[in-house]
Scaffold this active site. Structure first.
Site, PDB file in Angstrom:
ATOM      1  CE  LYS A 152      -2.102  28.889  -4.847  1.00  0.00           C
ATOM      2  NZ  LYS A 152      -3.209  29.472  -5.644  1.00  0.00           N
ATOM      3  CE  LYS A 197       2.762  35.192  -4.225  1.00  0.00           C
ATOM      4  NZ  LYS A 197       1.937  34.090  -3.727  1.00  0.00           N
ATOM      5  NE  ARG A 243      -3.274   0.627  -0.614  1.00  0.00           N
ATOM      6  CZ  ARG A 243      -3.483   0.805  -1.925  1.00  0.00           C
ATOM      7  NH1 ARG A 243      -3.149   1.946  -2.526  1.00  0.00           N
ATOM      8  NH2 ARG A 243      -4.010  -0.146  -2.641  1.00  0.00           N
ATOM      9  CG  ASP A 255      -2.577  36.777 -10.007  1.00  0.00           C
ATOM     10  OD1 ASP A 255      -2.507  35.557 -10.280  1.00  0.00           O
ATOM     11  OD2 ASP A 255      -3.213  37.225  -9.035  1.00  0.00           O
ATOM     12  CD  GLU A 272       0.475  38.285  -7.431  1.00  0.00           C
ATOM     13  OE1 GLU A 272       0.825  37.165  -7.031  1.00  0.00           O
ATOM     14  OE2 GLU A 272      -0.369  38.989  -6.843  1.00  0.00           O
TER      15      GLU A 272
END
Lengths: 288, 288, 288, 288, 288, 288
Positions: free
Chosen positions: B142, B174, B107, B225, B204
């Protein structure tokens, strides 16, 4: 029944360790070089966690721990509870404190919160599909390596139930065990003998013949693997009160209702933990 | 396609540690009580990893490490390479050795292999969508906590490129950094001054006005963005050869082609790592 | 005797970690200064593990691991199996290889082997006392911190059974839980609801009144705590086939037979793990 | 001089690590499923640690650390000090705070406290037996793997003295070292040369002939192993002021007084740490 | 000189852990991106470790472990032994195996080897300066955090002796301890009473008055701190055979000979470990 | 712009782990036996960190963490900031709290502070030497194993710049990579293809011919290795604005100015981290 999530707690030492590992992964040895270069060390900030989509929240304590690992004086105030259903646009928590700590821990906090909420949200979809039947939705051991406790907690937040946590806390006898033990009977007896009286025993069967063999022995749960709806229905009938029944294999949001209506007690869904998309949440700063 | 995946290696100590952690999670203190009760300690077994769906393979070395953590004498023979595109039904590896070790590590090996292959498979879908354009598909930060190295490796196996690995290896300025630093210019200068000459700087921007301000300074990459296609196209035109361009926000398999056709150099897709479903693979044992 | 110990295995990663920790404790940063000063680096040696007393062996794999942590080329040959009953004077294993490695790992190997064999030996004494009754001897969570897996394994080697491994794998409802939940009924229902269908539920009772209340609900095991023999006998009669019964409290080698003869299914003995004296074994070197 | 135990401290980082390890062992990934299901998250509780038997207390700081690892706001108030002799029924500490934290950490706190107090209590019995003689009671390296620091601390609480802490902090030359080095003289000289001037040297002898050989060299301590009382007495006489003397082997509560009366300086007792039964203490909750 | 360095071994688990930590530091999560991009995975290579300067070698086993942590099949053949004095240009070891493993582990291997050899080389310079006197050169606890065992081993390779390894293995009473204890006498007595008979006691004195007070009690070593040569000579005379003497403070390669000639037994030099420049070694590859 | 050191922060989890490791190394399992024997457990103390030499301070937060690891209530008050230039005799920090905690953590705190300040001080010397030129001083990967983040931080405190942090965050193509890739062009192209667009690429050249070849491709930095001053000057001229230039090899305080005057952008100095002597600081206690 009104699910009382938030009642459950993740073991705190697990949370501290996992958050510390995730921060180490994101900070490396040089740290947050953008924030260190642009934000004064003593600056304070306020921010809110907002939901970009509707769903079920899970992981607020883990998000808090991410900030506290960098700065214990950060204030984190949840406005909802794990397990709550929230709409798009809901503010789920406020956080305030040292601006560097907030910006540096932001991604780790969100990565946990979005992933766990994603698992909870997908779970709730399955749970809602089977509402009114006797079936409960179960997770599996098909979890993301290193995050099993977090994902199983999120499944509970979504209204699901946990199957065993690992190889250690319940017996699940599959085809290879049966063959090696010389049949389903010897396999069950060996498990009874060796695994201890506090451990439940489940046997996987894929046909009525195998089911018949298994039912000659005392088992707690029968896993009905990859059966057609008709076969499932018949199997559930034959098991009767002798054991609990679990349907597995080929379960999707499209098929789960029909499976539940066969009368099975449990339906296990690997996708809850191995294929749940995140629930999109973001951290919005008040102007610095 | 000329991308030679498989050329890349995951740092071996990382693999050993992650596999050990995943096994600890699955084995607890009692171990695999089903296998211990039903399979003789000395029994041998042979099994094959088979693909239940088509996709891109990633993680074969990690799967091998799961078996070797329990028994160094297990033989694991990959039949394809990481990055290979495989059809449903393909046998991707053979494994043979102690039957208990095979069943107990199964597994964990699959959890890594299916997750990593899932990331690679989703990446390849995006990469294929933008074929013929100048755009490369990028991952983000992320990622699933604790698995960033594994997921970024899988993105490369899928034909994607890696964005920065963490907060430590590149600057990404940012809105909050810009506000705190007193404008995009001071923010970029502070980063140049402090972050070191071996570090690239990305800014950004969300409008042409912000873009104009950023382009007054030397930056390596501009992140555009959440811009409309028209805005993106105009932004790319204005940046010209002064910097690389990255589109981010609102990217899906439906929208990615049109975004690529605006002429951006890179398109970053959080979903590659935060929302990829697994690639379904299983371990099939020869009769014990 | 039909118990096939040795069939059981300790999770290998647990063994490696525990042995490494014990060696670090004994070696510090300076290492074995006596051996390094007096024994040539390349010298070989042969030695045998001999029993100074009769008893039950447990921990041979752990002893082997202690040598291998220092030198993988050491040969360790067990002559008996874990769970075997041995007489004073029995040679239980041979070890040969680098003399420094043998001398330096000796104490760690013995500390594990003697402690684990001590637990197995005490367990066997209890098991023998109840021979012919239906009662099985159980361990508890009263284990030595850090060594629970090793001690529970040793209990199995001695012919005992394992109670739950921790707070995580079974429910045991005690007085405080009952009071806080508002009665034994609400406590059991809460556990059923939250703990999952693969988890067994045990309730502790100290009187026939409490027993009566508990039996109104579905429980897997009833713990009859600190009851007199008469009370125990009556409690067992009243429980009948509705649940398994476990006697706890005040159990000693003197009292265990009488307790078993009340008809209980299980008798739990904290002393197995918290107060077992070692089984005395030594390592005898052939003249260097 | 009156031994002032409690003056000694266990290194705090050691305590934190050991407690964290023990909690991980008991909580697994699912945590305390009984308490989470039955006790409200915000409930408070008060409880007292009570002695079920008389003995010597050791480990209060470790018990406190177990609660603090789960919840830093728990209040733990010791009413006695480590090293104090307490009667059956004595309340040794009060603890109050979050009810879940108290119930979940209870067993880990008790496992440390009972084991350490057991070691201290057995030590005190030996110490009392030799009162009025010149002999001091010593521990050995025959300790429970992973708990050496805790057990050696408990020995001090019981009024005993610590032998070396490991292979690293003192030289103890035994028969194998002597044979390999080519005699007791070369062995001692090698140790002097290599082990450093801050390190004491002890030599084990089993006969007057070996003792004579050892005394030709400068040694700090002579271990008189497994000698009869007459032989011991003669050996002590022959050593005189040249070295300290330590009797070892065959020491029990029955024999220790006679051994002490031979005039030896130290008597080492492996049983202090490898075979001490716990001191029985329990945690009594005020009604929730 | 008869010192047989190379006889000493570093505890192997320490080496494995330190090397693994250093590799993690250098590889991060992305690994050696230059080597992975430019060197074929299966390529083999041969290289030699060459001395760019003359000095004393220390750390060959640690260098080997760096390669083995990445690839156990790498062959590492030392051509000299730790403690050997080598000339500029000497080839100290050959290494061959997978080219990626060699290039990726190169810097970690060299960082250990050059630092440890630097410590050994500086130590040897001090040792050579005092040749013919009774004085031995000692290290201190002023070591590089995390590397104490490695640096103390290197000091031995250079012909020096080790002072205590930490706060745990010997008593060193300084001014603050004396003041707090109420005088040098009470301090020594407290140490005797509490620290154990296997532990040596050293007292630091800075004047003849303090020395006189200390000598009223039984101490093993007297540290004569920051004394002039005349004062040192007089102090050594007064101590006579009552204790060993250690000079400390203000020791340099210029002053050490004169200090040694005062007759002290030991001279401790913090610079050995806190300020030793590396010995320059490099890894030279045969053309790939 | 005036370099604002102190703006930079070391990742807090790194500091906590490194300090904990260093304390474990110094305390072993027995702890500070001298302090425990002579200082009452409840005693308080005050002390100041004083500079014995002039230099640049680095590591104040790490020193604070050493005390807090033992006792969170210790007060540590820095009187200067990391990066400040201090004179001999300057008091750099005050510390007060439990006397045992202060004495026990003293050496670990000083070992970090003196080593880091030593690196910062040596860096400043190089930085001052090149004042007025365009050259910046760089560190290398020749760092002390386990302390890279601390040393690179100290370099920044000294006014230097950081080269890459490890093998993972920038490409540095050396001779072996070039040979294996089949030339400098293929090597650079392979790096561009595989290493990602956020990663800078540097190529090492040792002659004008190699430089010419490298400049046919897009590189960010050219390392001019071991070139004479004349060659360096010519190389810098030829590179012009096409790339940044870094001189390496044979750099010392004597040669660095002349190297800087060739017009190179960066000069890397291994000695900053591999051969910096400590800055001597001490902890002075007020009379206890």
């Amino acid at each position: 029944m009104k699910q009382e999530t938030g009642d459950f707690s993740l073991p705190r030492p697990l949370v501290v360790r996992a958050v510390s590992r995730a921060l180490a992964e994101d900070l490396g040895t040089a740290g947050d070089i953008t924030t260190d270069a642009t934000i004064l060390a003593g600056k304070h900030a306020h921010a809110t966690f907002g939901a970009r989509k509707s769903g079920i929240i899970a992981g607020l304590d883990v998000a808090r721990a991410a900030f506290h690992a960098l700065d214990k004086s950060v204030t984190f105030t949840p406005l909802v509870k794990d397990g709550d259903s929230i709409d798009e646009g809901t503010v789920v928590a406020r956080v305030s404190g040292n601006a560097r700590a907030l910006l540096t821990a932001e991604r780790v906090a969100l990565n946990f919160l979005c992933h766990m909420s994603g698992v909870a949200t997908l779970t709730r979809k399955y749970v809602d599909k089977v509402a009114g039947t006797r079936a409960h939705i179960l997770d599996t051991r098909k979890t993301t390596p290193g995050l099993r406790a977090f994902e199983k907690y999120a499944v509970r937040c979504g209204g699901g139930r946990n199957h065993r946590h690992g190889l250690f806390d319940a017996v699940l006898i599959k085809d290879n065990h049966i063959v090696a033990a010389g049949g389903v009977g010897p396999a069950i007896e060996a498990a009874r003998e060796h695994a201890g009286h506090m451990v439940k025993i489940e046997v996987e069967v894929t046909s009525l013949i195998e089911l018949h063999a298994a039912l000659q022995h005392e088992v707690d749960v029968v896993m009905l693997d990859n059966m057609s709806l008709d076969l499932l229905r018949e199997a559930v009938r034959r098991v009767g009160p002798k054991a609990l029944t679990e349907a597995s294999g080929g379960v999707s949001l499209e098929t789960v209702r029909a499976i539940a209506e066969t009368g099975v007690d449990f339906i296990s869904v690997g996708a809850l933990t191995h294929s749940a998309p995140i629930l999109d949440l973001g951290l919005d700063f008040e102007p610095l």
